[in-house]
Structures are given as structure tokens and as C-alpha cells.
Scaffold this active site. Structure first.
Site, short mmCIF file in Angstrom:
data_model
loop_
_atom_site.label_atom_id
_atom_site.label_comp_id
_atom_site.label_asym_id
_atom_site.label_seq_id
_atom_site.Cartn_x
_atom_site.Cartn_y
_atom_site.Cartn_z
CB SER A 8 -0.94 0.11 1.08
OG SER A 8 -1.41 1.20 1.40
CG HIS A 31 -3.86 -1.73 -1.29
ND1 HIS A 31 -4.96 -2.44 -1.76
CD2 HIS A 31 -4.30 -0.93 -0.34
CE1 HIS A 31 -5.86 -2.24 -0.92
NE2 HIS A 31 -5.53 -1.17 -0.14
CG ASP A 33 -5.34 2.45 1.09
OD1 ASP A 33 -6.11 1.32 0.87
OD2 ASP A 33 -4.03 1.98 1.51
CG HIS A 64 -9.19 -0.44 -0.18
ND1 HIS A 64 -8.61 -0.42 1.22
CD2 HIS A 64 -10.63 -0.42 0.26
CE1 HIS A 64 -9.52 -0.66 1.91
NE2 HIS A 64 -10.79 -0.71 1.53
CG MET A 66 -11.41 2.69 2.64
SD MET A 66 -9.49 2.88 3.35
CE MET A 66 -8.65 2.96 1.82
CG MET A 135 -11.42 -3.38 5.45
SD MET A 135 -9.91 -3.07 4.30
CE MET A 135 -9.02 -2.04 5.58
CG PHE A 141 -5.85 6.35 10.35
CD1 PHE A 141 -5.26 7.88 9.85
CD2 PHE A 141 -7.14 6.62 10.56
CE1 PHE A 141 -5.81 8.86 9.82
CE2 PHE A 141 -7.96 7.64 10.68
CZ PHE A 141 -7.32 8.84 10.68
CG ASP A 173 -5.96 -3.32 3.39
OD1 ASP A 173 -4.84 -2.72 3.86
OD2 ASP A 173 -6.70 -2.40 2.66
N GLY A 174 -4.65 -4.49 6.13
CA GLY A 174 -4.32 -3.77 7.49
C GLY A 174 -3.69 -4.60 8.43
N GLY A 175 -2.54 -4.09 8.94
CA GLY A 175 -1.99 -4.67 10.20
C GLY A 175 -1.01 -6.23 9.58
CB SER A 196 3.48 0.38 8.45
OG SER A 196 2.55 -0.68 8.67
#
Ligand code: DX5
Ligand code: ZN
Length: 229
Positions: A8, A31, A33, A64, A66, A135, A141, A173-175, A196
């Protein structure tokens, strides 16, 4: 190869986005966002910026959205050449119609679910989708911790896809880190967004390879060799 790693660019250097896309040239897709400050409390970029970035990217785009009213805005991302466009189930008025429009425009159609949105009401429309995004953080974030509470939903989604006979990609997606990717792959996900943990690494390409290796091994352990996607 069925395991996909999609970094991302939300965690990239916004002053050097072309270079940051080139830094992930071994990824399966970038990706992207898109946030509108309404569906989520954050704002990123819109169509003109995404259109220009696509022109200079060495990898396909996994967009993606949002945003509110994806029925109105999502098709335009397909029209400017984004290979995959994902809208949120919670925001779409007519998700089947929208998915069909995206496919007619030549894009893969993705639908995303917030962490607390159940997958069951949508299982009958799997054949309309190319990708289901579960998700694993509340959208908005980067840099949040992976929500293990979503693992049973990832598994139910993957089992439903396997039972349906339609080749829907289950994306998370996420973490996503070298640790959490193992749990997500064991639950049945095959496409992994990582912000990240890729752009925060010393060497993004090495981070992609490491995530890919961990996911491939974990998926094969539970589901057999991945012939998916
Ligand atoms: C969050 C975005 C994610 C985000 C992931 O709302 O949809 O794509 O960039 O970032 P990490 O991998 O840092 O959680
Ligand atoms: Zn995302």
C-alpha cells in the site's frame, strides 16, 4: 503463483510516488487507498492523481475505495486503466450492478467488508466478484495492529469461495506483518496488502519476498499448494 503481495502506497513517501512505485516492482500490484474524509476520517488522493500514477507505474493497480457513493465514482477508476477496483459493501447502493459495470469496463471487481461487517449476507453474490477484501483493521489509517477477531470471517469466506467453485480472491488489508500474514494465510487469504511492513522496511523488495515466502508456506500447510488467483 497464487499468493499475491500488494504493498500500500499509503505508507510511501508522498513526495516521491513514482520512485516509490518503482521500489515495489516485484510486487503483484500496488494497493492504492482512496479516502474521502466521509466514509473514513482521512483524505488521500482522487481520480486525477491515480490516473497519472497509473501511467508511470511498473505494476498493476489494486484500488481500494474508502469513499461514499462508489456507485458513482468507482467506474471512473476502471476507465483510467486501474486493473482492480474495490468498493465497500457498506457504502454501495447497488453492489451487483456496480460489480458488473466494473467488469464490463475491463477491471476486476472487488468488494470490501469492514472488520465488523459479516460476510454471510454477501455469499450469494460471490460469482459477481473477482475479489473479496476482508479488512483486518478499521479502514482509514496505516500502521494499525492486525485484528485477530477477523480470522474466523477470513476462514468462512475462503471456505465459501472454495465451495462455490468461483475463483474469488480473498484479500486481507491492515496490520499485515511477517507474523500476522501466517495467521491470515492459514485462515485462507491469498492476497495480502501491506503498507508499513513494506515501506517501513530498509529494503521494500526484500520485505515483499519475505512476506511472500511466509504466506506461501502457511497457506500450503493448511490448504495445499495454492493454485488460486
Ligand atoms: C487502511 C488501508 C490500508 C493501509 C494498510 O485503511 O486500507 O491499505 O494502507 O496499512 P498497514 O499495512 O500499515 O496496516
Ligand atoms: Zn487499503
Amino acid at each position: 503463483m497464487g499468493i499475491h503481495i500488494n504493498p500500500s502506497i499509503l505508507s510511501a513517501d508522498f513526495a516521491n510516488l513514482q520512485a516509490e512505485l518503482e521500489n515495489i516492482s516485484t510486487a503483484d500490484a500496488a494497493h492504492i487507498d482512496v479516502m474521502d474524509n466521509h466514509f473514513v476520517p482521512n483524505l488521500t488522493w482522487g481520480l486525477p492523481v491515480v490516473k497519472r500514477l497509473r501511467e508511470v507505474s511498473p505494476v498493476p493497480f489494486d484500488v481500494h475505495l474508502m469513499i461514499e457513493d462508489p456507485d458513482r465514482w468507482a467506474p471512473q477508476y476502471a476507465q483510467v486503466g486501474c486493473e482492480s477496483v474495490t468498493f465497500h459493501a457498506e457504502a454501495a447502493t447497488a453492489p451487483i450492478k456496480l460489480a458488473r459495470t466494473l467488469r464490463e469496463l475491463g477491471a476486476a471487481a472487488g468488494m470490501a467488508l469492514r472488520p465488523a461487517t459479516p460476510v454471510e449476507p454477501y455469499l450469494d453474490m460471490l460469482s459477481e466478484l473477482d475479489m473479496l477484501l476482508v479488512m483486518t483493521v478499521e479502514p482509514g489509517f496505516g500502521g494499525q495492529a492486525f485484528l485477530d477477531v477477523t480470522l474466523p470471517k477470513i476462514r468462512r469466506a475462503a471456505e465459501a469461495v472454495a465451495g462455490s467453485g468461483t475463483p474469488v480472491v480473498v484479500q486481507v488489508d491492515g496490520g499485515v506483518t511477517r507474523e500476522s500474514i501466517v495467521r491470515a494465510a492459514e485462515a485462507g487469504a491469498t492476497c495480502f496488502v501491506a503498507g508499513s511492513s513494506v515501506y517501513g522496511a530498509q529494503d521494500p523488495q526484500q520485505a515483499i519476498a519475505s512476506l511472500r515466502e511466509a504466506a506461501t508456506r502457511a497457506y500450503a500447510k493448511t490448504w495445499g499448494a495454492c493454485g488460486c488467483g
